[in-house]
Structures are given as C-alpha cells and as structure tokens.
Design an enzyme around this catalytic site. Structure first.
Site, PDB file in Angstrom:
ATOM      1  N   GLY A 340       0.817  -1.221   0.000  1.00  0.00           N
ATOM      2  CA  GLY A 340       0.000   0.000   0.000  1.00  0.00           C
ATOM      3  C   GLY A 340       0.845   1.263   0.000  1.00  0.00           C
ATOM      4  N   GLU A 363      12.654   9.047 -28.048  1.00  0.00           N
ATOM      5  CA  GLU A 363      13.892   8.738 -28.789  1.00  0.00           C
ATOM      6  C   GLU A 363      13.809   7.356 -29.435  1.00  0.00           C
ATOM      7  OE1 GLU A 363      17.572  10.299 -27.403  1.00  0.00           O
ATOM      8  OE2 GLU A 363      16.547  11.855 -26.244  1.00  0.00           O
ATOM      9  N   GLY A 364      12.595   7.064 -29.912  1.00  0.00           N
ATOM     10  CA  GLY A 364      12.328   5.806 -30.588  1.00  0.00           C
ATOM     11  C   GLY A 364      11.697   4.812 -29.633  1.00  0.00           C
ATOM     12  N   SER A 366      10.289   1.126 -28.242  1.00  0.00           N
ATOM     13  CA  SER A 366      11.024  -0.148 -28.164  1.00  0.00           C
ATOM     14  C   SER A 366      10.998  -0.856 -29.517  1.00  0.00           C
ATOM     15  CB  SER A 366      10.396  -1.043 -27.092  1.00  0.00           C
ATOM     16  OG  SER A 366      10.529  -0.413 -25.840  1.00  0.00           O
TER      17      SER A 366
HETATM   18  N1  CAA Z   1      22.027   5.653 -37.665  1.00  0.00           N
HETATM   19  C1  CAA Z   1      22.515   6.328 -38.733  1.00  0.00           C
HETATM   20  N2  CAA Z   1      21.834   6.449 -39.885  1.00  0.00           N
HETATM   21  C2  CAA Z   1      20.632   5.871 -39.964  1.00  0.00           C
HETATM   22  C3  CAA Z   1      20.055   5.151 -38.899  1.00  0.00           C
HETATM   23  C4  CAA Z   1      20.814   5.047 -37.712  1.00  0.00           C
HETATM   24  N3  CAA Z   1      20.365   4.412 -36.634  1.00  0.00           N
HETATM   25  N4  CAA Z   1      18.851   4.692 -39.287  1.00  0.00           N
HETATM   26  C5  CAA Z   1      18.666   5.102 -40.539  1.00  0.00           C
HETATM   27  N5  CAA Z   1      19.746   5.820 -40.957  1.00  0.00           N
HETATM   28  C6  CAA Z   1      19.972   6.450 -42.258  1.00  0.00           C
HETATM   29  C7  CAA Z   1      20.092   5.394 -43.357  1.00  0.00           C
HETATM   30  O1  CAA Z   1      21.431   4.972 -43.475  1.00  0.00           O
HETATM   31  C8  CAA Z   1      19.611   6.174 -44.581  1.00  0.00           C
HETATM   32  O2  CAA Z   1      20.637   7.033 -44.999  1.00  0.00           O
HETATM   33  P1  CAA Z   1      21.183   7.038 -46.519  1.00  0.00           P
HETATM   34  O3  CAA Z   1      20.000   7.181 -47.417  1.00  0.00           O
HETATM   35  O4  CAA Z   1      22.135   8.181 -46.564  1.00  0.00           O
HETATM   36  O5  CAA Z   1      21.844   5.719 -46.705  1.00  0.00           O
HETATM   37  C9  CAA Z   1      18.528   7.057 -44.005  1.00  0.00           C
HETATM   38  O6  CAA Z   1      18.813   7.199 -42.605  1.00  0.00           O
HETATM   39  C10 CAA Z   1      17.139   6.513 -44.198  1.00  0.00           C
HETATM   40  O7  CAA Z   1      17.142   5.228 -43.629  1.00  0.00           O
HETATM   41  P2  CAA Z   1      15.894   4.251 -43.712  1.00  0.00           P
HETATM   42  O8  CAA Z   1      15.422   4.104 -45.121  1.00  0.00           O
HETATM   43  O9  CAA Z   1      16.289   3.028 -42.965  1.00  0.00           O
HETATM   44  O10 CAA Z   1      14.775   5.063 -42.911  1.00  0.00           O
HETATM   45  P3  CAA Z   1      13.385   4.591 -42.403  1.00  0.00           P
HETATM   46  O11 CAA Z   1      12.356   5.530 -42.901  1.00  0.00           O
HETATM   47  O12 CAA Z   1      13.173   3.127 -42.626  1.00  0.00           O
HETATM   48  O13 CAA Z   1      13.490   4.911 -40.802  1.00  0.00           O
HETATM   49  C11 CAA Z   1      14.048   4.522 -38.528  1.00  0.00           C
HETATM   50  C12 CAA Z   1      14.467   4.413 -40.004  1.00  0.00           C
HETATM   51  C13 CAA Z   1      15.174   3.882 -37.760  1.00  0.00           C
HETATM   52  C14 CAA Z   1      12.758   3.792 -38.234  1.00  0.00           C
HETATM   53  C15 CAA Z   1      13.921   6.035 -38.173  1.00  0.00           C
HETATM   54  O14 CAA Z   1      12.796   6.620 -38.784  1.00  0.00           O
HETATM   55  C16 CAA Z   1      13.832   6.294 -36.681  1.00  0.00           C
HETATM   56  O15 CAA Z   1      14.841   6.243 -35.978  1.00  0.00           O
HETATM   57  N6  CAA Z   1      12.619   6.609 -36.164  1.00  0.00           N
HETATM   58  C17 CAA Z   1      12.446   6.994 -34.757  1.00  0.00           C
HETATM   59  C18 CAA Z   1      12.608   8.465 -34.576  1.00  0.00           C
HETATM   60  C19 CAA Z   1      12.774   8.858 -33.156  1.00  0.00           C
HETATM   61  O16 CAA Z   1      13.596   8.303 -32.421  1.00  0.00           O
HETATM   62  N7  CAA Z   1      12.032   9.880 -32.739  1.00  0.00           N
HETATM   63  C20 CAA Z   1      12.193  10.408 -31.414  1.00  0.00           C
HETATM   64  C21 CAA Z   1      12.142  11.888 -31.409  1.00  0.00           C
HETATM   65  S1  CAA Z   1      13.279  12.732 -30.411  1.00  0.00           S
HETATM   66  C22 CAA Z   1      12.762  12.607 -28.823  1.00  0.00           C
HETATM   67  O17 CAA Z   1      11.977  11.802 -28.455  1.00  0.00           O
HETATM   68  C23 CAA Z   1      13.446  13.554 -27.914  1.00  0.00           C
HETATM   69  C24 CAA Z   1      12.861  13.712 -26.554  1.00  0.00           C
HETATM   70  O18 CAA Z   1      11.877  14.390 -26.370  1.00  0.00           O
HETATM   71  C25 CAA Z   1      13.545  13.122 -25.402  1.00  0.00           C
END
Ligand code: CAA
Length: 380
Positions: A340, A363-364, A366
């Site tokens: 409790g 920041e993404g 899970s």
């Molecule tokens: N590291 C480096 N580069 C990356 C990467 C990574 N982890 N993931 C993708 N890329 C690059 C790829 O290499 C590609 O680059 P090039 O074209 O130059 O080769 C480009 O990004 C596009 O890649 P994808 O085609 O794979 O992209 P996608 O559309 O499939 O998306 C994803 C990839 C990983 C899903 C991405 O969209 C993502 O990370 N999404 C989550 C976003 C996020 O974390 N948002 C949180 C906001 S910030 C926040 O929350 C702050 C706060 O308040 C605390």
C-alpha cells in the site's frame, strides 16, 4: 576486460550522487505534483558541467567522456527522472549534434552558451503525424534564397517552453524524401515562432514538454546544419547517441526504485520477520539486481564504443531497449514490494513507475530499437 571505474569516474559519480540527494530530492514530489520545471537545479547542473559534459572545453563543455555521462545520468535519474531528461536532451541531442555537425561560427554562437549551461536547448523532430516514421516530416522549410521559410507543428518537445535554441527538422524538397530534409537552429522569440501549451503528462512531470508552432518563420541560411538535404542523417546520427542518454535515464529510474525497495524490504516486517526474508520478495530483488547490472553493462558498453568512435547505432539501441524494459519491470515490482505504501506519493516508487514508461516511447519506441538492432545484425 577491466570493469573497474577510474578514480575520476568515481569522483564524477559521487558528485552527481551528492547533487541529486542534496538538490533534487528535497522537492521532487512537489515538482511532480505541480509539473514544476527544476529551474534552479538545472542552472546548478550547468555550473557543475553536467549540461555539456562531453563537449570540448573550447566550446564551453566539460570535456568528459561518455562513461562519465552514463554514470552521472544514472545518479540524477535515480532521484529525479525529469531533471535527467533535461540533461540528456541538452547533452546528447543538442550539444553533441552541434559539436559534431556544425561549422565554427554556429558552434561559437550556439554551442558555447548551451554547453556551459547558460541556456538550454531542444530537439524538434516529432510531429503530430511523424513520431516513429521520422521521414514523414510535414513541417516545411522552403528555400527563399538567403533564408528558409519555416511552417508547421512539432509535438512533445522536451525543454519546449524553457529552451533558448531549438534544433528543428523540416522538409525542404518532398520529392527527395529523406534526402530533402534539413535541420536548422531556430532561436526562441523569432517572429512567427509560438510555443504551445504545456503537456499534462503521466510521468517526467517536472520536465517541460510543449508543441511548437511555426508560421512563416524566417530562418537565415547560415542556420542550416550541414549541406542541403543532410537533416535526416543528422537526426539519425544524433539519436544514436541520444539513446545512450535515455538508456542511462531508464537505468537510473530502475536503480533508484530498486534501492528504495531493498531498503524497505530490510525494514518492513510481516509474518514475524523482515520481508526480505520471504523468498517471494527476495527473488524479486534478485531479479531486479541482476537486470539492473545487465542494463548498466549495456549502457557502459555503448558509451565506451562511442568514446572509441565506433558505430553505436546497434549498441545504443540495445542499451535503450533493455534498460527501458528493466525500468518498467523494476518500478512495477518496487511498487508491489512496498504494498500500500508503494501506491502513495511519499514513497517515490509510484512516481518512478510513471516516469519509467516514457523511456519505452521517446527517442524511438522499443519497436524502433528492434528495427535498428535487427537491421544492424542482418548486415553482419
Ligand atoms: N544511424 C545512422 N543512420 C541511420 C540510422 C541510424 N540508426 N537509421 C537510418 N539511418 C539512415 C540510413 O542509413 C539512410 O541514410 P542514406 O540514405 O544516406 O543511406 C537514411 O537514414 C534513411 O534510412 P531508412 O530508409 O532506414 O529510414 P526509415 O524511414 O526506414 O526509418 C528509422 C528508419 C530507424 C525507423 C527512423 O525513422 C527512426 O529512428 N525513427 C524513430 C525516430 C525517433 O527516435 N524519434 C524520437 C524523437 S526525439 C525525442 O523523443 C526527444 C525527446 O523528447 C527526449
């Protein structure tokens, strides 16, 4: 492999621990209740070098390594996860991005005050319709020659109401998809830039989360980060490091809840003995201790790889995925162990349980971490 911390690391850890106990703990419940931003405490964190920990001292930073950052983040988040996210965003998403990708003029103008803690920054990527799917940016930045015209809305921006400088991601050329995205440094107070109302959140209530509205905001060309079309790669690069910060925040929430649960279990008596003597409780604590240790190893491994200049997309995502799950599991069990008492504010663990959830979302999510990890392992 040597798992011992250096003398300097222990000193930084102790300084963060003392700061958290002396400055953050006293009013943490009140700040959570009233959604009060820890302004005085954040100022002090700046003075201690905690807002630009890894930035080169020539740009106002403390010049520490990422291991120090993980250790300090854990200690701060143990006590106040809201203060920890302010610290994480300023260090990992704002300062690290500016230091790595900005030109000298941009660094002198923006990084120096941000890293020294004189002001704080925000990172604006998420939108009403673009959270996980970060390439679907609806905010536009139209190239007008000597400036860009910024229009759109950003959502759930940490430090949204308190920042002085904002890194804003926007689409310049939709036909080029992610290659048409740019990142800009936008100053608070520029004409057409409005800060929306503060979000009323489940957890991390002391942090300051707002939407941002841009209507024909003129952004000088010199405020674009990197070459035209670099914005998405910039955001991805920054988020890789940011995930170490949030993983450490989650680790801190978990270890804070564990320490309180352990203390309570040694004091509280039931059925004639301290409850830690009942296996039902002792086994929960054993699981918590094991998982927290594993989460800490993942955070430190990712930090160590960052310091070695390695690609941290996989290790950062693993640290965040696992630590945030451990934060959730541990805080739920910490409430259960407190019975409790766990359900009332005074004992802190209910707040920690609420705070933990966001670490599986921002920041993404899970699920995004699993995308990053699975893509990385598939390439091997
Ligand atoms: N590291 C480096 N580069 C990356 C990467 C990574 N982890 N993931 C993708 N890329 C690059 C790829 O290499 C590609 O680059 P090039 O074209 O130059 O080769 C480009 O990004 C596009 O890649 P994808 O085609 O794979 O992209 P996608 O559309 O499939 O998306 C994803 C990839 C990983 C899903 C991405 O969209 C993502 O990370 N999404 C989550 C976003 C996020 O974390 N948002 C949180 C906001 S910030 C926040 O929350 C702050 C706060 O308040 C605390």
């Amino acid at each position: 492999m040597n798992f011992n911390l250096s003398e300097e690391h222990v000193m930084i850890q102790q300084a963060a621990r003392d700061f958290a106990q002396n400055e953050l703990l006293p009013e943490v419940i009140e700040r959570d209740t009233h959604q009060t931003f820890p302004a005085a405490q954040v100022k002090k964190m700046g003075e201690m070098g905690f807002l630009g920990m890894m930035v080169d001292p020539k740009y106002g930073g403390a010049g520490m390594d990422s291991i120090s950052y993980v250790l300090a983040m854990e200690e701060i988040a143990k006590v106040d996860a809201s203060a920890a996210v302010v610290m994480s965003v300023n260090n990992s998403l704002v300062c690290a991005g500016l230091e790595k990708y900005c030109n000298e003029d941009q660094k002198m103008k923006y990084l120096v005050p941000l890293a020294s803690g004189e002001v704080i920054g925000a990172f604006a990527l998420s939108e009403p319709e673009a959270g996980s799917d970060a390439t679907s940016q609806k905010t536009t930045a139209v190239d007008m020659g000597d400036h860009y015209l910024l229009n759109g809305t950003k959502n759930w921006i940490t430090n949204g109401g308190t920042a002085s400088y904002y890194i804003v991601i926007a689409q310049t050329d939709p036909e080029k998809k992610h290659k048409g995205i740019n990142a800009f440094i936008v100053e608070r107070g520029w004409e057409g830039f409005e800060i929306g109302p503060k979000e009323d959140k489940l957890g991390i209530r002391g942090s300051d989360t707002h939407s941002l509205l841009f209507t024909d905001v003129k952004v000088p060309k010199e405020n674009r980060i990197g070459d035209d079309g670099f914005g998405f790669n910039f955001a991805m690069g920054v988020l890789n490091g940011g995930r170490i910060g949030i993983a450490s925040q989650a680790l801190g929430i978990a270890s804070g809840a564990y320490e309180l649960a352990l203390k309570y279990a040694k004091e509280r008596k039931a059925f004639g003995t301290e409850i830690i003597n009942h296996q039902a409780i002792a086994f929960k604590l054993a699981d918590m201790a094991t998982q927290i240790t594993a989460a800490r190893m993942l955070c430190l491994k990712a930090a160590s790889e960052k310091d070695q200049g390695k690609d941290i997309s996989e290790s950062g995502a693993m640290a965040k995925l696992y630590s945030s799950q451990v934060a959730m599991d541990t805080t739920i069990e910490a409430v259960q162990i407190h019975g409790g008492y766990g359900y009332v504010k005074e004992y802190h663990v209910e707040r920690m349980m609420r705070d933990a959830k966001i670490t599986q979302i921002y920041e993404g999510t899970s699920e995004i971490q699993k995308i990053v990890i699975s893509r990385s392992i598939a390439k091997k």
